[in-house]
Design a protein around this motif. Structure first.
Motif, PDB file in Angstrom:
ATOM      1  N   THR A  42      -7.771 -12.334  -0.607  1.00 12.71           N
ATOM      2  CA  THR A  42      -7.256 -13.261   0.386  1.00 12.71           C
ATOM      3  C   THR A  42      -7.250 -12.546   1.734  1.00 12.71           C
ATOM      4  O   THR A  42      -6.918 -11.371   1.824  1.00 12.71           O
ATOM      5  CB  THR A  42      -5.834 -13.740   0.029  1.00 12.71           C
ATOM      6  N   MET A  43      -7.665 -13.251   2.774  1.00 18.08           N
ATOM      7  CA  MET A  43      -7.872 -12.627   4.077  1.00 18.08           C
ATOM      8  C   MET A  43      -6.609 -11.965   4.617  1.00 18.08           C
ATOM      9  O   MET A  43      -6.658 -10.863   5.146  1.00 18.08           O
ATOM     10  CB  MET A  43      -8.382 -13.655   5.083  1.00 18.08           C
ATOM     11  N   TRP A  44      -5.463 -12.626   4.483  1.00 14.15           N
ATOM     12  CA  TRP A  44      -4.256 -12.051   5.065  1.00 14.15           C
ATOM     13  C   TRP A  44      -3.911 -10.718   4.433  1.00 14.15           C
ATOM     14  O   TRP A  44      -3.344  -9.847   5.072  1.00 14.15           O
ATOM     15  CB  TRP A  44      -3.083 -13.039   5.000  1.00 14.15           C
ATOM     16  N   ARG A  45      -4.305 -10.509   3.164  1.00 15.32           N
ATOM     17  CA  ARG A  45      -4.016  -9.228   2.502  1.00 15.32           C
ATOM     18  C   ARG A  45      -4.911  -8.088   2.998  1.00 15.32           C
ATOM     19  O   ARG A  45      -4.653  -6.932   2.693  1.00 15.32           O
ATOM     20  CB  ARG A  45      -4.147  -9.368   0.997  1.00 15.32           C
ATOM     21  N   THR A  46      -5.950  -8.397   3.738  1.00 14.36           N
ATOM     22  CA  THR A  46      -6.754  -7.321   4.321  1.00 14.36           C
ATOM     23  C   THR A  46      -6.069  -6.743   5.561  1.00 14.36           C
ATOM     24  O   THR A  46      -6.461  -5.690   6.046  1.00 14.36           O
ATOM     25  CB  THR A  46      -8.169  -7.806   4.695  1.00 14.36           C
ATOM     26  N   ARG A  47      -5.042  -7.436   6.069  1.00  9.03           N
ATOM     27  CA  ARG A  47      -4.288  -6.973   7.249  1.00  9.03           C
ATOM     28  C   ARG A  47      -2.869  -6.537   6.914  1.00  9.03           C
ATOM     29  O   ARG A  47      -2.331  -5.663   7.542  1.00  9.03           O
ATOM     30  CB  ARG A  47      -4.183  -8.107   8.285  1.00  9.03           C
ATOM     31  N   TRP A  48      -2.242  -7.226   5.947  1.00 10.92           N
ATOM     32  CA  TRP A  48      -0.850  -6.953   5.603  1.00 10.92           C
ATOM     33  C   TRP A  48      -0.728  -6.793   4.092  1.00 10.92           C
ATOM     34  O   TRP A  48      -1.521  -7.324   3.340  1.00 10.92           O
ATOM     35  CB  TRP A  48       0.058  -8.108   6.030  1.00 10.92           C
ATOM     36  N   SER A  49       0.311  -6.097   3.657  1.00 10.05           N
ATOM     37  CA  SER A  49       0.508  -5.922   2.216  1.00 10.05           C
ATOM     38  C   SER A  49       1.769  -6.654   1.774  1.00 10.05           C
ATOM     39  O   SER A  49       2.672  -6.908   2.557  1.00 10.05           O
ATOM     40  CB  SER A  49       0.639  -4.435   1.882  1.00 10.05           C
ATOM     41  N   ALA A  50       1.788  -6.994   0.501  1.00  9.35           N
ATOM     42  CA  ALA A  50       2.950  -7.624  -0.124  1.00  9.35           C
ATOM     43  C   ALA A  50       2.829  -7.374  -1.620  1.00  9.35           C
ATOM     44  O   ALA A  50       1.717  -7.250  -2.142  1.00  9.35           O
ATOM     45  CB  ALA A  50       2.979  -9.120   0.166  1.00  9.35           C
ATOM     46  N   PRO A  51       3.956  -7.261  -2.318  1.00 11.51           N
ATOM     47  CA  PRO A  51       3.894  -7.012  -3.765  1.00 11.51           C
ATOM     48  C   PRO A  51       3.329  -8.207  -4.516  1.00 11.51           C
ATOM     49  O   PRO A  51       3.462  -9.347  -4.078  1.00 11.51           O
ATOM     50  CB  PRO A  51       5.359  -6.763  -4.135  1.00 11.51           C
ATOM     51  N   ASP A  52       2.685  -7.929  -5.645  1.00  7.21           N
ATOM     52  CA  ASP A  52       2.207  -8.993  -6.519  1.00  7.21           C
ATOM     53  C   ASP A  52       3.396  -9.619  -7.238  1.00  7.21           C
ATOM     54  O   ASP A  52       4.438  -8.990  -7.418  1.00  7.21           O
ATOM     55  CB  ASP A  52       1.219  -8.459  -7.554  1.00  7.21           C
ATOM     56  N   THR A  53       3.238 -10.857  -7.681  1.00  2.38           N
ATOM     57  CA  THR A  53       4.298 -11.527  -8.427  1.00  2.38           C
ATOM     58  C   THR A  53       4.228 -11.096  -9.883  1.00  2.38           C
ATOM     59  O   THR A  53       3.275 -10.444 -10.320  1.00  2.38           O
ATOM     60  CB  THR A  53       4.142 -13.056  -8.339  1.00  2.38           C
ATOM     61  N   TRP A  54       5.229 -11.502 -10.662  1.00  2.00           N
ATOM     62  CA  TRP A  54       5.286 -11.160 -12.080  1.00  2.00           C
ATOM     63  C   TRP A  54       4.089 -11.705 -12.835  1.00  2.00           C
ATOM     64  O   TRP A  54       3.679 -11.153 -13.843  1.00  2.00           O
ATOM     65  CB  TRP A  54       6.580 -11.657 -12.697  1.00  2.00           C
ATOM     66  N   SER A  55       3.489 -12.775 -12.356  1.00  2.00           N
ATOM     67  CA  SER A  55       2.360 -13.378 -13.062  1.00  2.00           C
ATOM     68  C   SER A  55       1.031 -12.739 -12.678  1.00  2.00           C
ATOM     69  O   SER A  55      -0.002 -13.098 -13.214  1.00  2.00           O
ATOM     70  CB  SER A  55       2.299 -14.879 -12.769  1.00  2.00           C
ATOM     71  N   GLY A  56       1.066 -11.792 -11.718  1.00  2.00           N
ATOM     72  CA  GLY A  56      -0.171 -11.154 -11.293  1.00  2.00           C
ATOM     73  C   GLY A  56      -0.778 -11.788 -10.063  1.00  2.00           C
ATOM     74  O   GLY A  56      -1.663 -11.226  -9.449  1.00  2.00           O
TER      75      GLY A  56
END
Length: 123
Positions: A42-56
């Motif tokens: 996902t494009m926004w994840r190439t700029r910012w990070s966030a943890p994955d959810t429990w479902s992956g």
């Protein structure tokens, strides 16, 4: 909270206009690009990070909608209509695990918080 998008409304926009903006956030969060390693992300994840959810699945960053009551619209009337128009963005989905015979409500994709700017009294 590693990332938060903020949308401020001075009470000039209709619930439909605000819902359209939230739809644009959702489209932005779903947009995919090739990362530097050649994998699609996902494009926004190439700029910012966030943890994955429990479902992956990657969780989307929350959007904070702030009403600054300077315009003619009353947020108390706008918010219920906005909730109705955007329910598909934030409401979970029911799913059933046969082996546990349990129904879950989950699948929240976009977290949305709504608040208003309060008046500050100077002393």
């Amino acid at each position: 909270m590693p990332l938060l998008f903020i949308e401020v409304d001075n009470c000039h926009e209709t619930a439909e206009e605000l819902a359209d903006k939230l739809e644009k956030y959702a489209r932005f969060f779903r947009r995919k690009v090739k990362d530097t390693d050649g994998k699609e992300r996902t494009m926004w994840r190439t700029r910012w990070s966030a943890p994955d959810t429990w479902s992956g699945d990657a969780a989307y960053p929350p959007v904070l909608l702030v009403f600054n009551r300077v315009g003619e619209r009353n947020p108390d009337r706008t918010v219920p209509r906005l909730a109705e128009l955007t329910r598909h963005l934030w409401q979970g989905k029911r799913w059933f695990r046969r082996w546990e015979r349990t129904t879950f409500v989950g699948g929240f994709r976009q977290h949305l918080a709504i608040t208003r700017v309060g008046s500050v009294d100077e002393k």
